[in-house]
Write an enzyme that holds these catalytic residues in place. Structure first.
Site, PDB file in Angstrom:
ATOM      1  NE  ARG A  81       2.123   2.256   0.276  1.00 41.64           N
ATOM      2  CZ  ARG A  81       1.405   2.448  -0.825  1.00 41.64           C
ATOM      3  NH1 ARG A  81       0.097   2.521  -0.764  1.00 41.64           N
ATOM      4  NH2 ARG A  81       1.996   2.558  -1.985  1.00 41.64           N
ATOM      5  CG  HIS A 105       3.146   7.089   0.298  1.00 39.21           C
ATOM      6  ND1 HIS A 105       2.344   6.719  -0.758  1.00 39.21           N
ATOM      7  CD2 HIS A 105       4.136   6.164   0.338  1.00 39.21           C
ATOM      8  CE1 HIS A 105       2.827   5.624  -1.318  1.00 39.21           C
ATOM      9  NE2 HIS A 105       3.908   5.255  -0.661  1.00 39.21           N
ATOM     10  CG  HIS A 163       8.155  -2.961   1.436  1.00 42.24           C
ATOM     11  ND1 HIS A 163       8.581  -2.725   0.154  1.00 42.24           N
ATOM     12  CD2 HIS A 163       7.241  -1.998   1.702  1.00 42.24           C
ATOM     13  CE1 HIS A 163       7.954  -1.658  -0.331  1.00 42.24           C
ATOM     14  NE2 HIS A 163       7.149  -1.188   0.589  1.00 42.24           N
ATOM     15  CD1 TRP A 186       7.549  -7.443   0.076  1.00 42.46           C
ATOM     16  CD2 TRP A 186       5.864  -6.439   1.163  1.00 42.46           C
ATOM     17  NE1 TRP A 186       7.204  -6.306  -0.620  1.00 42.46           N
ATOM     18  CE2 TRP A 186       6.171  -5.669   0.019  1.00 42.46           C
ATOM     19  CE3 TRP A 186       4.834  -5.993   1.995  1.00 42.46           C
ATOM     20  CZ2 TRP A 186       5.506  -4.487  -0.318  1.00 42.46           C
ATOM     21  CZ3 TRP A 186       4.158  -4.815   1.659  1.00 42.46           C
ATOM     22  CH2 TRP A 186       4.490  -4.085   0.520  1.00 42.46           C
TER      23      TRP A 186
END
Ligand code: HIF
Length: 296
Positions: free
Chosen positions: A48, A52, A178, A194
Protein backbone atom coordinates in the site's frame (compact mmCIF):
# COMPACT_ATOMS: atom_id res chain seq x y z
CA UNK A 1 2.61 12.83 -22.63
CA UNK A 2 5.02 15.75 -22.40
CA UNK A 3 8.63 15.22 -21.47
CA UNK A 4 8.84 15.38 -17.72
CA UNK A 5 11.27 17.71 -16.04
CA UNK A 6 14.97 17.32 -15.47
CA UNK A 7 14.01 16.46 -11.92
CA UNK A 8 12.86 12.99 -12.88
CA UNK A 9 16.10 11.90 -14.57
CA UNK A 10 17.30 8.70 -12.88
CA UNK A 11 20.59 8.81 -11.02
CA UNK A 12 23.47 6.34 -11.15
CA UNK A 13 23.03 3.00 -9.55
CA UNK A 14 24.88 0.11 -7.96
CA UNK A 15 24.96 -3.58 -8.94
CA UNK A 16 21.99 -5.90 -8.99
CA UNK A 17 23.57 -7.86 -6.14
CA UNK A 18 23.50 -4.74 -3.93
CA UNK A 19 19.75 -4.46 -4.41
CA UNK A 20 19.15 -8.20 -4.03
CA UNK A 21 20.83 -7.79 -0.62
CA UNK A 22 18.45 -4.99 0.32
CA UNK A 23 15.54 -7.07 -1.02
CA UNK A 24 16.69 -9.89 1.26
CA UNK A 25 16.84 -7.59 4.27
CA UNK A 26 13.23 -6.54 3.65
CA UNK A 27 12.13 -10.15 3.05
CA UNK A 28 13.87 -11.39 6.20
CA UNK A 29 12.30 -8.66 8.31
CA UNK A 30 8.89 -9.58 6.82
CA UNK A 31 9.39 -13.15 8.05
CA UNK A 32 10.67 -12.09 11.47
CA UNK A 33 7.98 -9.53 12.30
CA UNK A 34 5.08 -11.71 11.29
CA UNK A 35 2.84 -10.78 14.24
CA UNK A 36 1.93 -7.33 12.86
CA UNK A 37 -1.82 -6.70 12.42
CA UNK A 38 -2.97 -9.98 14.00
CA UNK A 39 -0.43 -12.07 12.07
CA UNK A 40 -1.19 -10.67 8.64
CA UNK A 41 2.35 -9.29 8.70
CA UNK A 42 3.75 -6.16 7.03
CA UNK A 43 3.39 -7.40 3.42
CA UNK A 44 0.08 -5.70 2.57
CA UNK A 45 0.93 -2.35 4.16
CA UNK A 46 4.26 -2.32 2.23
CA UNK A 47 2.33 -2.79 -1.01
CA UNK A 48 0.00 0.00 0.00
CA UNK A 49 2.77 2.50 0.77
CA UNK A 50 4.42 1.75 -2.60
CA UNK A 51 1.12 2.44 -4.35
CA UNK A 52 0.32 5.56 -2.34
CA UNK A 53 3.76 6.98 -3.10
CA UNK A 54 2.94 6.35 -6.79
CA UNK A 55 -0.62 7.67 -6.75
CA UNK A 56 0.44 11.31 -6.49
CA UNK A 57 1.78 11.19 -10.06
CA UNK A 58 0.00 13.44 -12.57
CA UNK A 59 1.22 13.16 -16.18
CA UNK A 60 0.99 16.78 -17.21
CA UNK A 61 2.82 18.39 -14.33
CA UNK A 62 6.26 19.88 -14.67
CA UNK A 63 7.30 17.99 -11.57
CA UNK A 64 5.47 14.71 -12.02
CA UNK A 65 5.46 13.65 -8.32
CA UNK A 66 4.95 9.89 -7.88
CA UNK A 67 7.72 7.75 -6.44
CA UNK A 68 10.71 9.58 -7.91
CA UNK A 69 11.37 12.20 -5.24
CA UNK A 70 10.80 10.00 -2.17
CA UNK A 71 8.62 12.71 -0.63
CA UNK A 72 6.68 10.13 1.40
CA UNK A 73 9.48 10.64 3.94
CA UNK A 74 8.04 14.06 4.83
CA UNK A 75 5.23 14.36 7.41
CA UNK A 76 3.24 16.47 4.98
CA UNK A 77 2.75 13.42 2.73
CA UNK A 78 2.69 10.70 5.42
CA UNK A 79 0.05 12.71 7.31
CA UNK A 80 -2.25 12.97 4.29
CA UNK A 81 -5.53 11.54 5.69
CA UNK A 82 -5.48 9.02 2.82
CA UNK A 83 -2.18 7.68 4.18
CA UNK A 84 -3.44 6.78 7.67
CA UNK A 85 -1.67 3.60 8.80
CA UNK A 86 1.24 3.94 6.37
CA UNK A 87 3.60 5.21 9.06
CA UNK A 88 3.80 1.57 10.16
CA UNK A 89 5.19 0.68 6.74
CA UNK A 90 7.55 3.66 6.74
CA UNK A 91 8.90 2.76 10.19
CA UNK A 92 9.33 -0.86 9.12
CA UNK A 93 11.59 0.28 6.26
CA UNK A 94 13.46 2.96 8.25
CA UNK A 95 16.26 0.78 9.73
CA UNK A 96 16.86 -0.74 6.29
CA UNK A 97 17.14 2.75 4.84
CA UNK A 98 19.56 3.81 7.58
CA UNK A 99 21.75 0.78 6.91
CA UNK A 100 21.85 1.34 3.14
CA UNK A 101 21.47 5.10 2.69
CA UNK A 102 24.63 5.38 0.60
CA UNK A 103 23.07 2.98 -1.94
CA UNK A 104 19.34 3.61 -2.02
CA UNK A 105 16.92 6.55 -2.10
CA UNK A 106 13.57 6.63 -0.30
CA UNK A 107 11.69 6.26 -3.61
CA UNK A 108 13.74 3.23 -4.60
CA UNK A 109 13.36 1.64 -1.15
CA UNK A 110 9.60 2.20 -0.89
CA UNK A 111 9.01 0.71 -4.36
CA UNK A 112 11.43 -2.18 -3.73
CA UNK A 113 9.50 -2.84 -0.50
CA UNK A 114 6.25 -3.22 -2.48
CA UNK A 115 7.92 -5.48 -5.05
CA UNK A 116 9.49 -7.61 -2.33
CA UNK A 117 6.22 -7.91 -0.39
CA UNK A 118 4.25 -9.04 -3.47
CA UNK A 119 6.87 -11.63 -4.38
CA UNK A 120 7.34 -12.94 -0.83
CA UNK A 121 3.54 -13.33 -0.54
CA UNK A 122 3.72 -15.75 -3.54
CA UNK A 123 2.71 -13.14 -6.12
CA UNK A 124 4.18 -12.60 -9.57
CA UNK A 125 7.68 -11.32 -10.20
CA UNK A 126 7.61 -7.53 -10.57
CA UNK A 127 10.30 -5.95 -12.78
CA UNK A 128 12.10 -3.15 -10.92
CA UNK A 129 14.64 -0.49 -11.78
CA UNK A 130 16.78 1.73 -9.59
CA UNK A 131 17.47 5.44 -10.00
CA UNK A 132 14.94 7.52 -8.05
CA UNK A 133 16.46 10.48 -6.22
CA UNK A 134 15.31 12.11 -3.00
CA UNK A 135 13.99 15.60 -3.75
CA UNK A 136 13.62 18.36 -1.15
CA UNK A 137 10.50 19.11 0.88
CA UNK A 138 9.16 21.77 -1.50
CA UNK A 139 8.61 19.07 -4.15
CA UNK A 140 6.10 17.25 -1.89
CA UNK A 141 2.74 17.04 -3.68
CA UNK A 142 -0.32 18.49 -1.95
CA UNK A 143 -2.60 16.12 -0.05
CA UNK A 144 -5.77 14.68 -1.52
CA UNK A 145 -4.52 13.01 -4.71
CA UNK A 146 -5.44 9.46 -3.69
CA UNK A 147 -8.78 7.92 -4.66
CA UNK A 148 -12.11 8.09 -2.81
CA UNK A 149 -13.34 4.56 -1.98
CA UNK A 150 -17.01 5.56 -1.87
CA UNK A 151 -17.33 6.07 -5.63
CA UNK A 152 -18.46 4.16 -8.76
CA UNK A 153 -17.01 2.60 -11.93
CA UNK A 154 -16.90 5.86 -13.90
CA UNK A 155 -14.89 7.45 -11.12
CA UNK A 156 -12.46 4.51 -10.91
CA UNK A 157 -11.89 4.54 -14.68
CA UNK A 158 -11.37 8.31 -14.76
CA UNK A 159 -9.12 8.27 -11.71
CA UNK A 160 -6.76 5.75 -13.32
CA UNK A 161 -6.92 7.53 -16.66
CA UNK A 162 -5.47 10.43 -14.69
CA UNK A 163 -2.50 8.22 -13.76
CA UNK A 164 -1.99 7.25 -17.42
CA UNK A 165 -3.74 3.88 -17.12
CA UNK A 166 -5.88 4.02 -20.23
CA UNK A 167 -6.70 0.33 -20.59
CA UNK A 168 -9.49 -1.28 -18.51
CA UNK A 169 -7.44 -4.48 -18.30
CA UNK A 170 -4.58 -2.72 -16.50
CA UNK A 171 -6.99 -1.02 -14.08
CA UNK A 172 -8.92 -4.17 -13.16
CA UNK A 173 -5.71 -6.18 -12.74
CA UNK A 174 -4.30 -3.57 -10.35
CA UNK A 175 -7.40 -3.75 -8.17
CA UNK A 176 -6.67 -7.45 -7.64
CA UNK A 177 -4.10 -6.34 -5.03
CA UNK A 178 -7.07 -5.94 -2.70
CA UNK A 179 -6.67 -9.66 -2.04
CA UNK A 180 -4.08 -8.37 0.45
CA UNK A 181 -4.54 -7.03 3.96
CA UNK A 182 -7.69 -5.43 5.25
CA UNK A 183 -9.44 -2.15 5.84
CA UNK A 184 -9.21 -0.67 9.35
CA UNK A 185 -12.00 1.51 10.74
CA UNK A 186 -9.51 3.79 12.47
CA UNK A 187 -7.53 4.37 9.27
CA UNK A 188 -10.09 4.67 6.51
CA UNK A 189 -13.55 4.40 8.04
CA UNK A 190 -13.99 0.92 6.52
CA UNK A 191 -13.61 -2.41 8.28
CA UNK A 192 -12.73 -5.96 7.28
CA UNK A 193 -10.67 -8.12 4.92
CA UNK A 194 -11.46 -8.79 1.26
CA UNK A 195 -10.98 -12.51 1.66
CA UNK A 196 -9.57 -15.44 3.61
CA UNK A 197 -5.91 -15.29 2.64
CA UNK A 198 -4.91 -11.71 3.27
CA UNK A 199 -1.17 -12.31 3.20
CA UNK A 200 -1.15 -14.46 0.07
CA UNK A 201 -1.16 -12.90 -3.36
CA UNK A 202 -3.84 -14.74 -5.36
CA UNK A 203 -6.84 -14.05 -7.61
CA UNK A 204 -9.18 -14.53 -4.64
CA UNK A 205 -10.40 -10.92 -4.86
CA UNK A 206 -11.97 -11.58 -8.26
CA UNK A 207 -13.47 -14.91 -7.20
CA UNK A 208 -15.01 -13.35 -4.11
CA UNK A 209 -16.45 -10.46 -6.12
CA UNK A 210 -18.29 -12.99 -8.31
CA UNK A 211 -19.13 -15.76 -5.85
CA UNK A 212 -19.94 -14.26 -2.43
CA UNK A 213 -23.35 -12.96 -1.39
CA UNK A 214 -22.85 -9.23 -0.96
CA UNK A 215 -25.08 -6.94 1.03
CA UNK A 216 -24.73 -3.17 1.23
CA UNK A 217 -24.38 -2.12 4.89
CA UNK A 218 -23.64 1.09 6.74
CA UNK A 219 -20.66 0.52 9.05
CA UNK A 220 -19.87 1.99 12.47
CA UNK A 221 -18.18 4.99 10.88
CA UNK A 222 -21.34 5.69 8.85
CA UNK A 223 -19.78 4.62 5.53
CA UNK A 224 -21.40 2.23 3.08
CA UNK A 225 -19.53 -1.01 2.40
CA UNK A 226 -20.49 -4.42 0.98
CA UNK A 227 -20.36 -7.28 3.49
CA UNK A 228 -20.59 -11.06 2.96
CA UNK A 229 -21.72 -13.80 5.38
CA UNK A 230 -18.13 -15.07 5.57
CA UNK A 231 -17.04 -11.74 7.07
CA UNK A 232 -15.44 -10.37 3.90
CA UNK A 233 -15.95 -6.85 2.63
CA UNK A 234 -15.79 -4.83 -0.58
CA UNK A 235 -15.42 -1.09 -0.94
CA UNK A 236 -17.87 0.66 -3.29
CA UNK A 237 -14.94 1.12 -5.72
CA UNK A 238 -14.28 -2.65 -5.58
CA UNK A 239 -17.92 -3.54 -6.24
CA UNK A 240 -17.77 -1.10 -9.18
CA UNK A 241 -15.81 -3.80 -11.03
CA UNK A 242 -18.88 -6.03 -11.28
CA UNK A 243 -21.35 -3.18 -11.79
CA UNK A 244 -19.72 -2.14 -15.08
CA UNK A 245 -20.04 -4.69 -17.91
CA UNK A 246 -16.61 -4.07 -19.41
CA UNK A 247 -14.92 -4.30 -16.03
CA UNK A 248 -16.94 -7.40 -15.14
CA UNK A 249 -15.75 -9.37 -18.20
CA UNK A 250 -12.17 -8.80 -17.02
CA UNK A 251 -13.05 -9.79 -13.45
CA UNK A 252 -14.35 -13.09 -14.87
CA UNK A 253 -11.20 -13.64 -16.91
CA UNK A 254 -8.92 -12.98 -13.95
CA UNK A 255 -11.07 -15.17 -11.66
CA UNK A 256 -10.75 -18.05 -14.14
CA UNK A 257 -7.09 -17.69 -14.99
CA UNK A 258 -4.71 -16.74 -12.20
CA UNK A 259 -1.63 -16.91 -14.43
CA UNK A 260 -3.18 -14.39 -16.78
CA UNK A 261 -4.00 -12.12 -13.82
CA UNK A 262 -0.41 -12.40 -12.58
CA UNK A 263 0.95 -11.46 -16.00
CA UNK A 264 -1.20 -8.35 -16.40
CA UNK A 265 -0.80 -7.33 -12.74
CA UNK A 266 2.98 -7.51 -12.93
CA UNK A 267 3.10 -5.13 -15.91
CA UNK A 268 0.56 -2.80 -14.35
CA UNK A 269 2.19 -2.56 -10.93
CA UNK A 270 5.60 -2.03 -12.47
CA UNK A 271 4.17 0.80 -14.57
CA UNK A 272 2.50 2.29 -11.49
CA UNK A 273 5.74 2.55 -9.50
CA UNK A 274 7.70 3.96 -12.48
CA UNK A 275 5.16 6.56 -13.58
CA UNK A 276 6.84 9.85 -14.47
CA UNK A 277 10.39 8.50 -14.52
CA UNK A 278 12.23 8.48 -17.84
CA UNK A 279 14.75 5.72 -17.43
CA UNK A 280 17.61 5.72 -19.92
CA UNK A 281 17.18 2.98 -22.52
CA UNK A 282 20.15 1.03 -21.23
CA UNK A 283 18.94 1.07 -17.63
CA UNK A 284 18.67 -2.58 -16.57
CA UNK A 285 15.32 -3.96 -15.45
CA UNK A 286 15.80 -6.51 -12.70
CA UNK A 287 13.80 -9.44 -11.35
CA UNK A 288 14.79 -10.36 -7.82
CA UNK A 289 14.82 -13.86 -6.36
CA UNK A 290 12.54 -14.67 -3.45
CA UNK A 291 14.10 -15.98 -0.23
CA UNK A 292 12.56 -19.38 -1.02
CA UNK A 293 14.24 -19.49 -4.42
CA UNK A 294 17.60 -18.64 -2.87
CA UNK A 295 17.23 -21.42 -0.27
CA UNK A 296 16.51 -24.09 -2.86
FE1 HIF B 1 -6.22 0.03 -1.67
N1 HIF B 1 -7.27 0.55 -0.01
N2 HIF B 1 -7.37 1.27 -2.79
N3 HIF B 1 -5.07 -0.42 -3.30
N4 HIF B 1 -5.02 -1.12 -0.49
C1 HIF B 1 -7.06 0.10 1.28
C2 HIF B 1 -6.14 -0.86 1.68
C3 HIF B 1 -5.22 -1.45 0.84
C4 HIF B 1 -8.41 2.04 -2.34
C5 HIF B 1 -8.83 2.18 -1.03
C6 HIF B 1 -8.30 1.47 0.04
C7 HIF B 1 -5.32 0.01 -4.57
C8 HIF B 1 -6.36 0.80 -4.97
C9 HIF B 1 -7.30 1.40 -4.15
C10 HIF B 1 -3.98 -1.90 -0.94
C11 HIF B 1 -3.43 -1.88 -2.20
C12 HIF B 1 -3.97 -1.20 -3.29
C13 HIF B 1 -7.99 0.73 2.16
C14 HIF B 1 -8.07 0.50 3.66
C15 HIF B 1 -8.76 1.57 1.39
C16 HIF B 1 -9.91 2.47 1.88
C17 HIF B 1 -6.94 1.19 4.41
C18 HIF B 1 -7.03 0.94 5.90
O1 HIF B 1 -8.13 1.13 6.44
O2 HIF B 1 -6.01 0.57 6.52
C19 HIF B 1 -9.04 2.68 -3.47
C20 HIF B 1 -10.25 3.62 -3.40
C21 HIF B 1 -8.36 2.28 -4.59
C22 HIF B 1 -8.62 2.66 -6.04
C23 HIF B 1 -9.92 2.21 -6.55
C24 HIF B 1 -4.31 -0.62 -5.55
C25 HIF B 1 -4.99 -1.63 -6.42
C26 HIF B 1 -5.76 -2.57 -5.60
C27 HIF B 1 -3.57 0.35 -6.50
C28 HIF B 1 -3.41 -1.31 -4.62
O3 HIF B 1 -2.34 -1.94 -4.93
C29 HIF B 1 -3.55 -2.79 0.13
C30 HIF B 1 -2.45 -3.85 0.00
C31 HIF B 1 -4.33 -2.50 1.23
C32 HIF B 1 -4.28 -3.18 2.61
C33 HIF B 1 -3.44 -2.39 3.57
C34 HIF B 1 -3.39 -3.03 4.94
O4 HIF B 1 -2.88 -2.36 5.86
O5 HIF B 1 -3.82 -4.18 5.14
Amino acid sequence: APKSSELAKPVDIFDKTDYQKIYNQIATKLREEDEYDNYIGYGPVLVRIAWHASGTFRPHEKIPAGTYGGTMRFDKELDDPSNMGLRNAFNFLKPIYDENKDKISHGDLITLGGVCAIQEMQGPKIPWRSGRKDLPFDKTPENGRLPDASRDATYVRNYYHGLNFLDDKEIVALLGAHCLGKTHLKNSGYEGPWGAASNMFTNEFFKNLLNEKWELKTNEAGNKQWDSPKGYMMLPTDMALVQDNKFKKLVEQFANDEQYFFKVFSKSFSKLIENGIEFPENRKVWLFKTLDEQEE
